[in-house]
Every structure is written in C-alpha cells, then in structure tokens.
Write a protein that holds these residues in place. Structure first.
Motif, PDB file in Angstrom:
ATOM      1  N   SER A 182      -5.082   0.646  -4.535  1.00 37.82           N
ATOM      2  CA  SER A 182      -6.215   0.478  -3.606  1.00 37.82           C
ATOM      3  C   SER A 182      -7.494   1.176  -4.031  1.00 37.82           C
ATOM      4  O   SER A 182      -8.574   0.797  -3.589  1.00 37.82           O
ATOM      5  CB  SER A 182      -5.855   1.021  -2.216  1.00 37.82           C
ATOM      6  N   LYS A 183      -7.409   2.206  -4.839  1.00 44.27           N
ATOM      7  CA  LYS A 183      -8.609   2.999  -5.092  1.00 44.27           C
ATOM      8  C   LYS A 183      -9.159   2.704  -6.492  1.00 44.27           C
ATOM      9  O   LYS A 183      -9.981   1.825  -6.652  1.00 44.27           O
ATOM     10  CB  LYS A 183      -8.305   4.485  -4.871  1.00 44.27           C
ATOM     11  N   GLY A 211       0.846  -1.181   0.000  1.00 40.66           N
ATOM     12  CA  GLY A 211       0.000   0.000   0.000  1.00 40.66           C
ATOM     13  C   GLY A 211       0.886   1.237   0.000  1.00 40.66           C
ATOM     14  O   GLY A 211       2.087   1.151   0.307  1.00 40.66           O
ATOM     15  N   SER A 212       0.299   2.382  -0.360  1.00 38.84           N
ATOM     16  CA  SER A 212       1.121   3.588  -0.277  1.00 38.84           C
ATOM     17  C   SER A 212       1.358   3.968   1.173  1.00 38.84           C
ATOM     18  O   SER A 212       2.277   4.726   1.478  1.00 38.84           O
ATOM     19  CB  SER A 212       0.520   4.740  -1.091  1.00 38.84           C
ATOM     20  N   SER A 213       0.564   3.427   2.085  1.00 39.35           N
ATOM     21  CA  SER A 213       0.782   3.681   3.514  1.00 39.35           C
ATOM     22  C   SER A 213       2.203   3.314   3.924  1.00 39.35           C
ATOM     23  O   SER A 213       2.845   4.040   4.684  1.00 39.35           O
ATOM     24  CB  SER A 213      -0.187   2.858   4.365  1.00 39.35           C
ATOM     25  N   ALA A 248      -3.087   9.104  -4.480  1.00 35.34           N
ATOM     26  CA  ALA A 248      -3.945   7.918  -4.311  1.00 35.34           C
ATOM     27  C   ALA A 248      -5.200   7.985  -5.180  1.00 35.34           C
ATOM     28  O   ALA A 248      -5.712   6.958  -5.624  1.00 35.34           O
ATOM     29  CB  ALA A 248      -4.339   7.757  -2.843  1.00 35.34           C
ATOM     30  N   TYR A 249      -5.685   9.215  -5.439  1.00 34.54           N
ATOM     31  CA  TYR A 249      -6.941   9.377  -6.185  1.00 34.54           C
ATOM     32  C   TYR A 249      -6.705   9.918  -7.593  1.00 34.54           C
ATOM     33  O   TYR A 249      -7.644  10.371  -8.245  1.00 34.54           O
ATOM     34  CB  TYR A 249      -7.888  10.313  -5.414  1.00 34.54           C
ATOM     35  N   ASP A 286       0.957  12.712  -2.776  1.00 36.06           N
ATOM     36  CA  ASP A 286       0.182  11.485  -2.585  1.00 36.06           C
ATOM     37  C   ASP A 286      -0.940  11.467  -3.617  1.00 36.06           C
ATOM     38  O   ASP A 286      -1.956  12.146  -3.470  1.00 36.06           O
ATOM     39  CB  ASP A 286      -0.370  11.453  -1.155  1.00 36.06           C
ATOM     40  N   PHE A 336      -5.240  13.930   4.730  1.00 36.59           N
ATOM     41  CA  PHE A 336      -5.157  12.539   5.174  1.00 36.59           C
ATOM     42  C   PHE A 336      -4.431  12.460   6.527  1.00 36.59           C
ATOM     43  O   PHE A 336      -3.339  13.010   6.684  1.00 36.59           O
ATOM     44  CB  PHE A 336      -4.368  11.783   4.101  1.00 36.59           C
ATOM     45  N   ARG A 388      -3.162  -4.876  -0.863  1.00 35.87           N
ATOM     46  CA  ARG A 388      -2.150  -4.012  -0.240  1.00 35.87           C
ATOM     47  C   ARG A 388      -0.948  -3.821  -1.154  1.00 35.87           C
ATOM     48  O   ARG A 388       0.121  -4.391  -0.938  1.00 35.87           O
ATOM     49  CB  ARG A 388      -1.691  -4.575   1.132  1.00 35.87           C
ATOM     50  N   CYS A 436      -1.259  16.063  -0.657  1.00 30.70           N
ATOM     51  CA  CYS A 436      -2.215  15.045  -1.102  1.00 30.70           C
ATOM     52  C   CYS A 436      -3.005  15.637  -2.270  1.00 30.70           C
ATOM     53  O   CYS A 436      -3.656  16.667  -2.121  1.00 30.70           O
ATOM     54  CB  CYS A 436      -3.137  14.687   0.066  1.00 30.70           C
ATOM     55  N   THR A 441      -1.225   4.118  -5.699  1.00 29.47           N
ATOM     56  CA  THR A 441      -1.727   2.908  -5.054  1.00 29.47           C
ATOM     57  C   THR A 441      -2.654   2.145  -5.985  1.00 29.47           C
ATOM     58  O   THR A 441      -3.254   2.748  -6.892  1.00 29.47           O
ATOM     59  CB  THR A 441      -2.484   3.271  -3.749  1.00 29.47           C
TER      60      THR A 441
HETATM   61  C1  LIG Z   1      -6.708   5.648   0.585  1.00 31.21           C
HETATM   62  C2  LIG Z   1      -5.515   6.516   0.639  1.00 31.21           C
HETATM   63  C3  LIG Z   1      -4.239   5.999   0.473  1.00 31.21           C
HETATM   64  C4  LIG Z   1      -4.067   4.555   0.140  1.00 31.21           C
HETATM   65  O1  LIG Z   1      -3.398   3.854   1.069  1.00 31.21           O
HETATM   66  P1  LIG Z   1      -2.990   2.350   0.688  1.00 31.21           P
HETATM   67  O2  LIG Z   1      -2.084   1.999   1.783  1.00 31.21           O
HETATM   68  O3  LIG Z   1      -2.328   2.418  -0.649  1.00 31.21           O
HETATM   69  O4  LIG Z   1      -4.235   1.541   0.650  1.00 31.21           O
HETATM   70  C5  LIG Z   1      -3.152   6.839   0.476  1.00 31.21           C
HETATM   71  N1  LIG Z   1      -3.326   8.162   0.642  1.00 31.21           N
HETATM   72  C6  LIG Z   1      -4.539   8.698   0.791  1.00 31.21           C
HETATM   73  C7  LIG Z   1      -4.687  10.153   0.914  1.00 31.21           C
HETATM   74  C8  LIG Z   1      -5.666   7.890   0.820  1.00 31.21           C
HETATM   75  O5  LIG Z   1      -6.871   8.440   1.004  1.00 31.21           O
END
Ligand SMILES: *Cc1c(COP(=O)(O)O)cnc(C)c1O
Length: 357
Positions: A212-213, A79-81, A185-186, A183, A106, A221, A152, A210
């Motif tokens: 994830s979205k 994940g990017s986390s 992510a979106y 970041d 975030f 992940r 972000c 990521t």
């Molecule tokens: C959902 C989100 C992530 C994604 O996190 P993952 O670990 O890749 O699932 C990252 N940054 C932001 C701002 C998010 O809202």
C-alpha cells in the motif's frame, strides 16, 4: 525454539478448516457453482466468472521471493490490516487476553483488539529518546494473558525505526510467552534492517508488510504476514477462502515484477530526498517548533499553533493529519511527503506572509 502457534486460542487450533472446491488446470469446473459465461462488462485479461484461487499461494510465493524468505513463511492478506485483525483473533480469547501497544502509534491495533474484545495494554514510546521502544516496560507489563505486542517500525506517526538489538532482546525475552509483531508498512522508506533474518532465530517474530505504501498499490488491498510457517498455517485457517480478488492478484504480480521494481527504485530515492528537503525547510519556519527525524514517507512536526497551520494548509487545498489531540503529541501534525510541487505549495502556505512595503 518453541512453537509460536501453541500460544494461540485452543479453539482456533482445533478448528477444521473449510475445504474449498478443487481446481485443476485444463479441467472444467462444474464443482463451484460459477456462471459458465463472463459478465458482458468483463473485458479484462482474466475471466472474472471464475473464482480466484481459494488460497493465493502463487502471490504468497511472489511476495516471499520479493522479501527474500521461504514461501512457507508468507501469508498474503487483504492489506496488512487483515493480518493485524487475523492475529488478534487467532491469539486473543475475547474478554481474557490482551495485546500490548506502544503509543503514540497506529490506531488500528487497538481497533481490532476492540472488535475481538481483547484488552489493550499501553507501554508508551520514550518521548525523551525520539520515541524509542521501551523494551523493559513491555516486559514488565507482560503476563500469561498478554499475547501480542505490536511494534510499528518505522512508527506511524513518529517516523522512527526500532533498534535491531532491542527488537532481538524483546523477541528473546518473550520466547514461548508471546508474539512480537513488527509492522513494517513503511520499511522501504527507511535505512533500517527489514528484520527478516531474525525470523530464523526467533519463532515468535512476525513481520507485516504491505504493497500500500512504497509500492504505490493501496488500491488493490494487498499485504503480507511473514512468520514461522506454523503461524502462517494458523492464520490461513481463519481467513476466508477466495479472499484476494483476481484483479488484485494480477496487479500485485505486475507490481512485484522486475520492470516495476526497477522503476520504483529511483522514485523511492527521490521521495527520501524530498523528505529531507522539506524537513529542513520546515525546521526553518518560525511557526515550527520541532521536526522529528523520519524513516517513513511522512514527517511529524510540532507547530506553535497547530490549528493555524492546519487552516493555512487547508486554504491552499492541502489536508494534513492532526495529532494535536493525541497525548504526547500536543501541537503535532503528520505531513505526508507528496510530489515536489505539492510540497512546495505546503511550504509556501506555512511560510509567514511577506509584507510588501
Ligand atoms: C498504512 C499502514 C498500514 C497499511 O495497511 P494496509 O491494510 O496494508 O493498507 C499498516 N500499518 C501502518 C502502521 C500503516 O500506517
């Protein structure tokens, strides 16, 4: 352009990386203490008794091709986390260095800073300008113990993207002084630039992405850190070996393949259309005071009574994210764009009850 790894913690730069057991095609591994048989319940394609690659380089190559950058610019992460966490740990000395965040944004940047005992400086987005980035404010807040600024874009939860010229200005001003972490992510839901082209001009830019979205793979992940190869090398030093599981590698390869990506295009287009449809419908509701323009898969909405709106949604079995307690977001809820039927249910739940005669 200066070396962006030079700003990192000296102890991390001096760290001797762990040397994992060697793997070679066609050779039997008696060097990694794996089981010689598969678990009886392991019936998938790839045998899970074997460790995955110590470094997921094939995945990094697929991600690099997907993002249109050289393979050496990508580090695959859980994940990017995990990329956020790793950057904070690489760059911030506990109790000494700081990150800069631009709220409302975030919350995980500050959480990972807290874990590393890094300080958090805040330079709020400019509310009067649809939450635009305050580049001058960030530069004023900067000094030699500020290491990373998290931008972000599109921003969670306000939905807007950073202006490309402003981002380039920030990178240029922090050249040799700090890293700018975008970041994204979106990103796939937006019409903004992906800023990958800026990487060639600004060695202190890091872009996080990521699966994830928009790619619909939150369950596996998988994310990516895209940066100067020296930053990639640095971050890889502190990530544990074998950290991306075999099922994740398989699902990511399939999800980044041409069949999946082609099918996703129309879904993305439909989701964006749905976002505009419900933004318009929400703006018409008497309970709604404001709907911010969104480049993401959610809408930030200010209600006259956020508690009542949350309760109405909950009665319809729908969960919304409450930001009404966040400074600057009084009365605000974040609403994820769902499937059309879910969105219709939400709109019905928030509409004033029609009184029959
Ligand atoms: C959902 C989100 C992530 C994604 O996190 P993952 O670990 O890749 O699932 C990252 N940054 C932001 C701002 C998010 O809202």
């Amino acid at each position: 352009m200066s070396d962006p790894a030079a700003l990192a913690r000296a102890d991390i730069r001096a760290l001797a990386p762990y040397v994992p057991a060697r793997a070679a095609a066609r050779a039997t591994r008696l060097n990694a203490n794996e089981a010689p048989w598969r678990n009886p319940a392991d019936e998938g394609e790839a045998a899970l008794n074997r460790y995955p690659p110590a470094r997921p380089l094939a995945l990094a190559e697929s991600l690099a091709a997907h993002y249109g950058v050289a393979a050496g610019r990508v580090c695959a992460t859980r994940g990017s986390s995990e990329a956020i966490d790793a950057l904070v740990r690489c760059y911030c000395r506990a109790g000494v260095d700081d990150i800069v965040v631009c709220p409302p944004t975030f919350g995980m940047y500050a959480v990972y800073a807290g874990v590393q005992q890094a300080g958090v400086r805040t330079v709020p987005l400019i509310a009067a300008r649809d939450f635009a980035l305050d580049v001058d404010g960030i530069l004023e807040a900067w000094d030699e113990t500020a290491k990373l600024v998290f931008v972000c874009s599109p921003n969670n939860p306000t939905g807007g993207s950073v202006d490309g010229a402003e981002l380039a200005r920030l990178c240029g001003a922090l050249e040799g002084r700090g890293l700018v972490v975008v970041d994204g992510a979106y990103y796939e839901f937006s019409t903004a630039d992906d800023y990958m082209a800026l990487l060639d001009r600004h060695s202190n830019l890091v872009v996080l992405r990521t699966l994830s979205k928009a790619l619909g793979l939150a369950g596996i992940r998988c994310g990516a850190l895209v940066a100067d190869p020296r930053v990639v090398e640095l971050v890889m030093r502190i990530l544990p070996p074998y950290s991306l599981p075999t099922p994740t590698l398989e699902a990511a390869a399939a999800g980044l393949g041409p069949v999946a990506l082609t099918a996703l295009q129309s879904r993305l287009a439909a989701l964006r259309a749905e976002r505009e449809r419900i933004a318009g419908a929400l703006a018409e509701l008497p309970a709604v005071e404001r709907v911010w323009p969104s480049e993401a898969n959610f809408l930030l909405v200010r209600f006259a009574d956020a508690g009542a709106a949350l309760a109405s949604a909950a009665d319809a079995g729908l969960l919304l994210r409450d930001f009404s307690g966040t400074p600057g977001l009084e009365g605000c809820l974040r609403i994820t764009v769902g499937a059309p039927a879910d969105n219709d249910r939400l709109l019905a739940a928030l509409a004033p009850a029609t009184v029959s005669a």
